[in-house]
Design a protein around this motif. Structure first.
Motif, short mmCIF file in Angstrom:
data_model
loop_
_atom_site.label_atom_id
_atom_site.label_comp_id
_atom_site.label_asym_id
_atom_site.label_seq_id
_atom_site.Cartn_x
_atom_site.Cartn_y
_atom_site.Cartn_z
N PHE A 11 0.92 -1.23 -0.02
CA PHE A 11 -0.14 0.03 -0.06
C PHE A 11 0.64 1.25 -0.15
N PHE A 12 1.79 1.18 0.93
CA PHE A 12 2.61 2.27 0.93
C PHE A 12 3.61 2.52 -0.29
N THR A 13 3.99 1.64 -0.78
CA THR A 13 4.97 1.54 -2.00
C THR A 13 3.94 2.35 -3.10
N GLU A 14 2.78 1.91 -3.44
CA GLU A 14 2.07 2.40 -4.38
C GLU A 14 1.57 3.85 -4.21
N ALA A 15 1.47 3.99 -2.94
CA ALA A 15 1.02 5.50 -2.53
C ALA A 15 2.28 6.38 -2.82
N LEU A 16 3.56 6.15 -2.46
CA LEU A 16 4.74 6.90 -2.48
C LEU A 16 4.94 6.87 -4.00
#
Length: 80
Positions: A11-16
């Motif tokens: 989730f964080f990788t995609e958002a970043l």
């Protein structure tokens, strides 16, 4: 298969990555990644979580995602 659970590493990788792409006209990729990281850490810290484990899990996942995106940027841009 990616883990799309809120606050997961994926989730964080995609958002970043999305944040970097959206801000590419006004920030370098590193500036955008740092901006996102700082904003999310601030939000997590100020969240009214009663469970310390959950806070640590979120920050740990964010840190892992940040490092993945940073390494990917480094590999894509040799002079970064």
């Amino acid at each position: 298969m990616a883990n799309t659970d809120k606050f997961s590493v994926d989730f964080f990788t995609e958002a970043l990555t999305l944040h970097i792409e959206k801000n590419k006209d006004v920030m370098t990729p590193t500036q955008a990644a740092n901006s996102y990281f700082h904003s999310v850490v601030s939000a997590i810290i100020h969240d009214n979580l009663n469970k310390n484990f959950e806070l640590v899990r979120r920050v740990r996942n964010l840190d892992e995602a940040y490092n993945k995106v940073k390494e990917k940027m480094k590999n894509e841009t040799p002079n970064a």
